[in-house]
Motif scaffolding. Structure first.
Motif, PDB file in Angstrom:
ATOM      1  N   ASP A   8       0.832  -1.216   0.000  1.00 50.62           N
ATOM      2  CA  ASP A   8       0.000   0.000   0.000  1.00 50.62           C
ATOM      3  C   ASP A   8       0.857   1.253   0.000  1.00 50.62           C
ATOM      4  O   ASP A   8       0.542   2.238  -0.671  1.00 50.62           O
ATOM      5  CB  ASP A   8      -0.957   0.005   1.193  1.00 50.62           C
ATOM      6  CG  ASP A   8      -2.078  -1.005   1.045  1.00 50.62           C
ATOM      7  OD1 ASP A   8      -2.449  -1.326  -0.108  1.00 50.62           O
ATOM      8  OD2 ASP A   8      -2.591  -1.483   2.078  1.00 50.62           O
ATOM      9  N   ARG A  12       0.797   4.151  -2.834  1.00 47.44           N
ATOM     10  CA  ARG A  12       0.597   5.577  -2.540  1.00 47.44           C
ATOM     11  C   ARG A  12       1.751   6.409  -3.095  1.00 47.44           C
ATOM     12  O   ARG A  12       1.536   7.454  -3.706  1.00 47.44           O
ATOM     13  CB  ARG A  12       0.456   5.797  -1.034  1.00 47.44           C
ATOM     14  CG  ARG A  12      -0.903   5.448  -0.491  1.00 47.44           C
ATOM     15  CD  ARG A  12      -1.085   5.932   0.944  1.00 47.44           C
ATOM     16  NE  ARG A  12      -0.058   5.433   1.858  1.00 47.44           N
ATOM     17  CZ  ARG A  12      -0.085   4.258   2.465  1.00 47.44           C
ATOM     18  NH1 ARG A  12      -1.098   3.433   2.262  1.00 47.44           N
ATOM     19  NH2 ARG A  12       0.883   3.895   3.285  1.00 47.44           N
ATOM     20  N   SER A  15       1.683   6.685  -6.854  1.00 49.48           N
ATOM     21  CA  SER A  15       0.544   7.456  -7.358  1.00 49.48           C
ATOM     22  C   SER A  15       0.763   8.958  -7.203  1.00 49.48           C
ATOM     23  O   SER A  15       0.014   9.752  -7.778  1.00 49.48           O
ATOM     24  CB  SER A  15      -0.735   7.054  -6.627  1.00 49.48           C
ATOM     25  OG  SER A  15      -1.062   5.719  -6.931  1.00 49.48           O
ATOM     26  N   ASP A  16       1.764   9.350  -6.459  1.00 46.28           N
ATOM     27  CA  ASP A  16       2.070  10.764  -6.227  1.00 46.28           C
ATOM     28  C   ASP A  16       2.582  11.382  -7.533  1.00 46.28           C
ATOM     29  O   ASP A  16       3.551  10.883  -8.114  1.00 46.28           O
ATOM     30  CB  ASP A  16       3.121  10.874  -5.134  1.00 46.28           C
ATOM     31  CG  ASP A  16       3.471  12.301  -4.765  1.00 46.28           C
ATOM     32  OD1 ASP A  16       3.475  13.176  -5.654  1.00 46.28           O
ATOM     33  OD2 ASP A  16       3.756  12.537  -3.584  1.00 46.28           O
TER      34      ASP A  16
END
Length: 72
Positions: A8, A12, A15-16
């Motif tokens: 996860d 995250r 995806s930034d």
């Protein structure tokens, strides 16, 4: 240095938009690509490693593809 990042956390991070931009800039830099290949014995000894870089870049810049790779 802390514990390794879980899936996860990797999702995250990848995806930034800032990370995405950094990944794209790194793969646009021939010196980075050369360093990446030379620093990894598997890539260094693999004929055609340089030709794989566009695919690796696509995986690293596409969260859905990253998910698929992490599930392998």
């Amino acid at each position: 240095m802390g514990p390794p990042m879980d899936e996860d956390g990797i999702r995250r991070m990848m995806s930034d938009p800032n990370v995405q931009q950094a990944v794209n800039e790194a793969f646009n830099n021939p010196d980075f690509v050369n360093m990446l290949i030379q620093s990894n014995p598997m890539l260094r000894n693999m004929p055609g490693a340089r030709e794989m870089m566009p695919f690796l870049r696509q995986v690293m810049s596409n969260p859905a593809m990253m998910d698929q790779v992490m599930q392998m």
